[in-house]
Design an enzyme around this catalytic site. Sequence first.
Site, PDB file in Angstrom:
ATOM      1  N   HIS A  87       0.840  -1.195   0.000  1.00 37.20           N
ATOM      2  CA  HIS A  87       0.000   0.000   0.000  1.00 37.20           C
ATOM      3  C   HIS A  87       0.879   1.251   0.000  1.00 37.20           C
ATOM      4  O   HIS A  87       2.049   1.215   0.378  1.00 37.20           O
ATOM      5  CB  HIS A  87      -0.926   0.005   1.219  1.00 37.20           C
TER       6      HIS A  87
ATOM      7  N   GLU B 161      -2.174  -7.250   7.331  1.00 40.19           N
ATOM      8  CA  GLU B 161      -0.828  -7.137   7.894  1.00 40.19           C
ATOM      9  C   GLU B 161      -0.706  -7.978   9.159  1.00 40.19           C
ATOM     10  O   GLU B 161      -1.705  -8.290   9.814  1.00 40.19           O
ATOM     11  CB  GLU B 161      -0.497  -5.671   8.202  1.00 40.19           C
TER      12      GLU B 161
END
Length: 176
Positions: A3, A73
Amino acid sequence: MRHGQTEWNRAGRLQGLRDSALTARGLAQAGRQARLIADIGAARYSSPQGRAVRTAEIVFGGMSFATDHRLREIDVGEFTGHLLEDLQRQRPELFTGAPIDWYDRTPGGEHLEQLSARCHGFLADLPGPALIVTHGITLRMLRIHALGWPLSRIGELTVEQGAVHVIRNAAQEVWR
Protein backbone atom coordinates in the site's frame (compact mmCIF):
# COMPACT_ATOMS: atom_id res chain seq x y z
CA MET A 1 2.41 -4.35 -4.12
CA ARG A 2 2.60 -2.63 -0.79
CA HIS A 3 0.00 0.00 0.00
CA GLY A 4 1.01 3.65 -0.37
CA GLN A 5 2.66 5.57 2.44
CA THR A 6 0.37 6.35 5.38
CA GLU A 7 0.54 9.01 8.08
CA TRP A 8 1.75 6.35 10.52
CA ASN A 9 4.39 5.05 8.06
CA ARG A 10 5.75 8.57 7.76
CA ALA A 11 5.90 8.90 11.55
CA GLY A 12 7.51 5.47 12.07
CA ARG A 13 4.47 4.23 13.99
CA LEU A 14 3.54 0.52 13.92
CA GLN A 15 0.11 -0.02 12.37
CA GLY A 16 -0.45 -3.77 12.44
CA LEU A 17 -4.20 -4.22 12.20
CA ARG A 18 -4.97 -0.52 12.69
CA ASP A 19 -5.18 2.00 9.89
CA SER A 20 -4.17 5.52 9.08
CA ALA A 21 -4.81 7.60 5.99
CA LEU A 22 -2.62 7.60 2.91
CA THR A 23 -0.43 10.67 2.62
CA ALA A 24 -0.20 12.72 -0.58
CA ARG A 25 2.96 10.74 -1.30
CA GLY A 26 1.05 7.48 -0.71
CA LEU A 27 -1.62 8.52 -3.20
CA ALA A 28 1.10 9.34 -5.75
CA GLN A 29 2.76 5.96 -5.10
CA ALA A 30 -0.53 4.20 -5.82
CA GLY A 31 -0.84 6.19 -9.05
CA ARG A 32 2.65 5.05 -10.08
CA GLN A 33 1.72 1.43 -9.38
CA ALA A 34 -1.41 1.86 -11.50
CA ARG A 35 0.71 3.00 -14.45
CA LEU A 36 3.13 0.10 -13.98
CA ILE A 37 0.43 -2.58 -14.09
CA ALA A 38 -1.94 -0.88 -16.57
CA ASP A 39 -1.51 -3.48 -19.32
CA ILE A 40 -1.57 -6.57 -17.12
CA GLY A 41 -4.62 -8.76 -17.13
CA ALA A 42 -4.82 -10.86 -13.99
CA ALA A 43 -7.03 -11.51 -11.00
CA ARG A 44 -6.96 -8.61 -8.53
CA TYR A 45 -6.83 -8.89 -4.74
CA SER A 46 -6.35 -6.64 -1.75
CA SER A 47 -6.03 -6.84 1.98
CA PRO A 48 -9.31 -5.71 3.56
CA GLN A 49 -7.51 -3.04 5.62
CA GLY A 50 -8.35 0.54 4.68
CA ARG A 51 -4.88 1.63 3.55
CA ALA A 52 -4.61 -1.34 1.19
CA VAL A 53 -8.18 -0.98 -0.11
CA ARG A 54 -7.63 2.73 -0.83
CA THR A 55 -4.39 1.89 -2.67
CA ALA A 56 -6.12 -0.91 -4.62
CA GLU A 57 -8.93 1.44 -5.68
CA ILE A 58 -6.32 3.68 -7.29
CA VAL A 59 -4.07 0.91 -8.62
CA PHE A 60 -6.91 -1.02 -10.22
CA GLY A 61 -8.53 2.13 -11.63
CA GLY A 62 -12.07 1.35 -10.59
CA MET A 63 -11.92 -2.25 -11.78
CA SER A 64 -13.33 -4.78 -9.33
CA PHE A 65 -11.06 -6.64 -6.93
CA ALA A 66 -11.58 -9.16 -4.16
CA THR A 67 -10.47 -8.61 -0.58
CA ASP A 68 -9.05 -11.51 1.39
CA HIS A 69 -8.44 -11.46 5.15
CA ARG A 70 -5.32 -13.59 4.67
CA LEU A 71 -3.64 -10.56 3.05
CA ARG A 72 -3.97 -8.35 6.15
CA GLU A 73 -0.83 -7.14 7.89
CA ILE A 74 0.79 -9.05 10.73
CA ASP A 75 -0.76 -8.17 14.10
CA VAL A 76 1.81 -6.42 16.29
CA GLY A 77 -0.35 -6.77 19.41
CA GLU A 78 0.51 -4.37 22.21
CA PHE A 79 3.05 -2.61 19.98
CA THR A 80 0.26 -1.23 17.76
CA GLY A 81 0.43 2.55 17.60
CA HIS A 82 3.91 2.79 19.12
CA LEU A 83 6.89 4.36 17.42
CA LEU A 84 9.34 1.67 16.35
CA GLU A 85 12.34 3.75 17.44
CA ASP A 86 10.85 4.15 20.95
CA LEU A 87 10.34 0.40 21.27
CA GLN A 88 13.88 -0.29 20.06
CA ARG A 89 15.24 2.08 22.68
CA GLN A 90 12.98 0.88 25.53
CA ARG A 91 13.10 -2.87 24.77
CA PRO A 92 16.41 -3.55 22.95
CA GLU A 93 16.37 -7.22 23.97
CA LEU A 94 13.40 -7.80 21.66
CA PHE A 95 15.27 -6.52 18.61
CA THR A 96 18.18 -8.95 18.52
CA GLY A 97 18.69 -11.57 15.81
CA ALA A 98 17.48 -11.33 12.22
CA PRO A 99 15.87 -8.02 11.15
CA ILE A 100 12.28 -9.19 11.53
CA ASP A 101 12.59 -11.75 14.34
CA TRP A 102 11.12 -9.23 16.76
CA TYR A 103 7.66 -9.83 15.28
CA ASP A 104 7.67 -13.18 17.11
CA ARG A 105 8.24 -11.32 20.38
CA THR A 106 5.43 -8.76 20.22
CA PRO A 107 3.20 -9.12 23.30
CA GLY A 108 -0.19 -10.34 22.11
CA GLY A 109 0.93 -10.24 18.48
CA GLU A 110 0.85 -12.70 15.64
CA HIS A 111 3.84 -14.94 15.03
CA LEU A 112 5.62 -15.28 11.72
CA GLU A 113 4.57 -18.94 11.47
CA GLN A 114 0.91 -17.88 11.70
CA LEU A 115 1.43 -15.29 8.98
CA SER A 116 3.26 -17.91 6.93
CA ALA A 117 0.32 -20.32 7.17
CA ARG A 118 -2.25 -17.79 6.01
CA CYS A 119 -0.05 -16.54 3.15
CA HIS A 120 0.63 -20.11 2.04
CA GLY A 121 -3.10 -20.80 2.08
CA PHE A 122 -3.84 -17.70 0.03
CA LEU A 123 -1.26 -18.58 -2.62
CA ALA A 124 -2.45 -22.20 -2.76
CA ASP A 125 -5.96 -20.95 -3.54
CA LEU A 126 -4.93 -18.63 -6.41
CA PRO A 127 -6.29 -19.84 -9.74
CA GLY A 128 -3.45 -18.21 -11.72
CA PRO A 129 -1.52 -14.95 -12.09
CA ALA A 130 -2.63 -12.23 -9.69
CA LEU A 131 -2.13 -8.59 -8.82
CA ILE A 132 -2.09 -8.17 -5.04
CA VAL A 133 -2.13 -5.08 -2.81
CA THR A 134 -1.06 -5.86 0.74
CA HIS A 135 1.37 -4.78 3.48
CA GLY A 136 5.10 -4.84 4.13
CA ILE A 137 5.61 -8.01 6.17
CA THR A 138 2.77 -9.84 4.44
CA LEU A 139 4.27 -8.98 1.05
CA ARG A 140 7.60 -10.40 2.15
CA MET A 141 5.92 -13.59 3.33
CA LEU A 142 3.99 -14.02 0.09
CA ARG A 143 7.23 -13.63 -1.85
CA ILE A 144 9.10 -16.12 0.37
CA HIS A 145 6.49 -18.74 -0.48
CA ALA A 146 6.27 -17.85 -4.18
CA LEU A 147 10.06 -18.04 -4.50
CA GLY A 148 10.26 -21.30 -2.54
CA TRP A 149 12.72 -19.79 -0.07
CA PRO A 150 12.96 -20.81 3.60
CA LEU A 151 11.46 -18.45 6.16
CA SER A 152 14.96 -17.72 7.45
CA ARG A 153 15.59 -15.62 4.30
CA ILE A 154 12.63 -13.27 4.77
CA GLY A 155 14.89 -10.49 6.07
CA GLU A 156 16.69 -10.44 2.71
CA LEU A 157 13.59 -9.17 0.93
CA THR A 158 13.04 -5.44 0.66
CA VAL A 159 9.66 -3.84 0.19
CA GLU A 160 9.11 -0.58 -1.65
CA GLN A 161 6.01 1.54 -1.55
CA GLY A 162 5.09 2.72 -5.03
CA ALA A 163 6.82 -0.23 -6.72
CA VAL A 164 5.58 -3.52 -8.08
CA HIS A 165 7.34 -6.62 -6.78
CA VAL A 166 7.08 -9.20 -9.55
CA ILE A 167 7.51 -12.93 -9.02
CA ARG A 168 7.71 -14.97 -12.19
CA ASN A 169 9.26 -18.39 -12.79
CA ALA A 170 10.72 -18.54 -9.26
CA ALA A 171 12.61 -15.26 -9.81
CA GLN A 172 11.86 -11.75 -8.62
CA GLU A 173 12.23 -8.25 -9.96
CA VAL A 174 11.05 -4.81 -8.91
CA TRP A 175 9.31 -2.43 -11.27
CA ARG A 176 9.65 1.22 -10.37
